[in-house]
Design an enzyme around this catalytic site. Structure first.
Site, mmCIF file in Angstrom:
data_model
loop_
_atom_site.group_PDB
_atom_site.id
_atom_site.type_symbol
_atom_site.label_atom_id
_atom_site.label_comp_id
_atom_site.label_asym_id
_atom_site.label_seq_id
_atom_site.Cartn_x
_atom_site.Cartn_y
_atom_site.Cartn_z
ATOM 1 N N LYS A 29 -17.910 -19.001 1.116
ATOM 2 C CA LYS A 29 -19.366 -18.996 1.304
ATOM 3 C C LYS A 29 -20.107 -18.199 0.247
ATOM 4 C CE LYS A 29 -19.353 -19.706 6.274
ATOM 5 N NZ LYS A 29 -19.769 -19.149 7.570
ATOM 6 N N GLY A 63 -12.970 -4.608 0.485
ATOM 7 C CA GLY A 63 -14.393 -4.251 0.516
ATOM 8 C C GLY A 63 -14.826 -3.396 -0.658
ATOM 9 N N GLY A 104 -8.424 -9.507 -1.051
ATOM 10 C CA GLY A 104 -7.245 -9.966 -0.309
ATOM 11 C C GLY A 104 -6.806 -11.378 -0.626
ATOM 12 N N ARG A 119 0.827 -1.212 0.000
ATOM 13 C CA ARG A 119 0.000 0.000 0.000
ATOM 14 C C ARG A 119 0.860 1.260 0.000
ATOM 15 N NH1 ARG A 119 -5.011 -1.895 3.956
ATOM 16 N NH2 ARG A 119 -6.320 -2.641 2.244
#
Length: 396
Positions: free
Chosen positions: A197, A377, A354, A39
């Site tokens: 999931k 996100g 990620g 980053r």
């Protein structure tokens, strides 16, 4: 054709002007050292360009979750030295106490990191008094933190309305790549969606079936779709309560002319650990005491053939339990195919999230994709078709 947002190219004369630059400096620390500087490196293009043009660069960023209170453990003072090393130039640290005098003392070309924006309780509430406090320090605002663009905070969204606002180079590259991947892509488009999931990716899957020509489902979530198709998945991770939702997604894909690819051969084991005894079987041959942990080689070969017919690929999530060998095989093999097609010039490949970044690094091909987003996100919300407040605030 002009971009829908202003970039550094639109700023004009900048020498001596104070530029508030929102970056993502939220890096992992181990024993007080930065363990992954990805980053920090992503900020260099914007910060260096502004400093070289004589701007006074004031970097805004958050670090951790201090919940609106100063916290020494989450002070950006800890990041200043490693950040200076990455930039290859001096970086000052400015606390919020006496910040105005400290900023006034800076000269053109200077770079300073301001203390953690989340030390203000109003930062995450996008509070007007915090926006005003930040805006008073600068003449212009540059948002270069796509990874925080899904949050409407004072430093990510509010400031764009208080000062002339521009996208930084990393933000610009990200938005350009996303436009090529799903905004206005070249068809046929394939999407690889993996992960444990279905419940975490429902909105992604519902959005993608209307956008892509091929939807490749892997990871634990594929088991829920297989169960919906009447396959007995043994003791595999599976959300049996979501098989009805999986059916709805498959029906929506049919209506939209999107081909859904589920594995037809799989790698199974009786226990989940590194290098247990495994079998490669047809999905209809999974025993009651076995669990599916990876996509099989025949299915991977067929998926590689699908990618060869496509012009664009969006990838989010691994195909198997890639952190545990040998269940990384499918992810590595398909990632290498995608990378080779990208290098040949026949495929635009955009990946994010990620786990995905870790999987592509593990396969050794992250640098060979067209674009790899480190945003988690924000990338997921973009794949869900949601408007990101930090991006919307930058539109012309």
């Amino acid at each position: 054709m002009p971009k829908p947002f202003k970039t550094l190219d639109d700023i004009g004369q900048i020498h001596g002007r104070r530029v508030l630059v929102r970056e993502d400096l939220n890096v992992p620390l181990a024993d007080g050292r930065v363990s992954d500087d990805t980053r920090l490196r992503a900020t260099v293009a914007t910060v260096a360009e502004l400093a070289d043009k004589g701007a006074i660069v004031l970097v805004l960023a958050h670090f951790g979750r201090p919940k609106g209170q100063p916290n020494a453990e989450m002070s950006l003072a800890r990041i200043v030295d490693p950040y200076a090393a990455v930039l290859g130039r001096p970086v000052r640290y400015i606390d919020w106490e006496g910040d105005e005098q400290a900023v006034a003392a800076l000269a053109p070309g200077d770079i300073a990191v301001l203390e953690n924006t989340r030390f203000f309780s109003g930062e995450e509430k996008n509070a007007p008094e915090v926006i005003e406090r930040f805006a008073a320090l600068g003449d212009l605002y540059v948002n270069d933190a796509f990874s925080a663009a899904h949050r409407a905070h004072a430093s990510t969204e509010g400031l764009a309305h208080a000062l002339p606002a521009y996208a930084g180079r990393a933000m610009e590259a990200e938005l350009d790549a996303l436009e090529k991947a799903l905004g206005n892509p070249e068809h046929p488009v394939a999407a690889v969606v993996g992960g444990a999931k279905v419940s975490t990716k429902l909105d992604v899957l519902k959005h993608l079936v209307a956008k892509v020509d091929h939807l490749i489902i892997g990871g634990g979530m594929a088991n829920t779709f297989l169960a919906a198709r009447g396959v007995n998945v043994g003791k595999s991770l599976c959300e049996h309560d979501l098989t009805g939702t999986a059916d709805e997604i498959l029906d929506a894909a049919d209506r939209a002319g999107c081909t859904v690819h589920l594995p037809y051969d799989v790698v199974v084991a009786k226990e989940f650990r590194a290098n247990p005894p495994t079998r490669t079987v047809n999905v209809h041959e999974v025993a009651a005491d076995e669990m599916i942990l990876d996509v099989g080689p025949a299915a991977v070969e067929a998926l590689a053939d699908v990618l060869k017919t496509c012009r664009t690929l969006v990838w989010n999530g691994p195909l198997g339990a890639f952190e545990t060998p040998p269940f990384d095989s499918a992810t590595v093999a398909l990632a290498r195919t995608a990378a080779a097609l990208t290098q040949d010039g026949s495929l635009v490949s955009v990946a994010g999230g990620g786990d995905t970044v870790a999987a592509l690094n593990h396969a050794g091909v992250a640098d060979e994709f067209t674009f790899v987003s480190t945003a988690g996100g924000a990338f997921l919300e973009w794949m869900e078709g949601k408007e990101l407040p930090g991006v919307k605030a930058l539109t012309r």
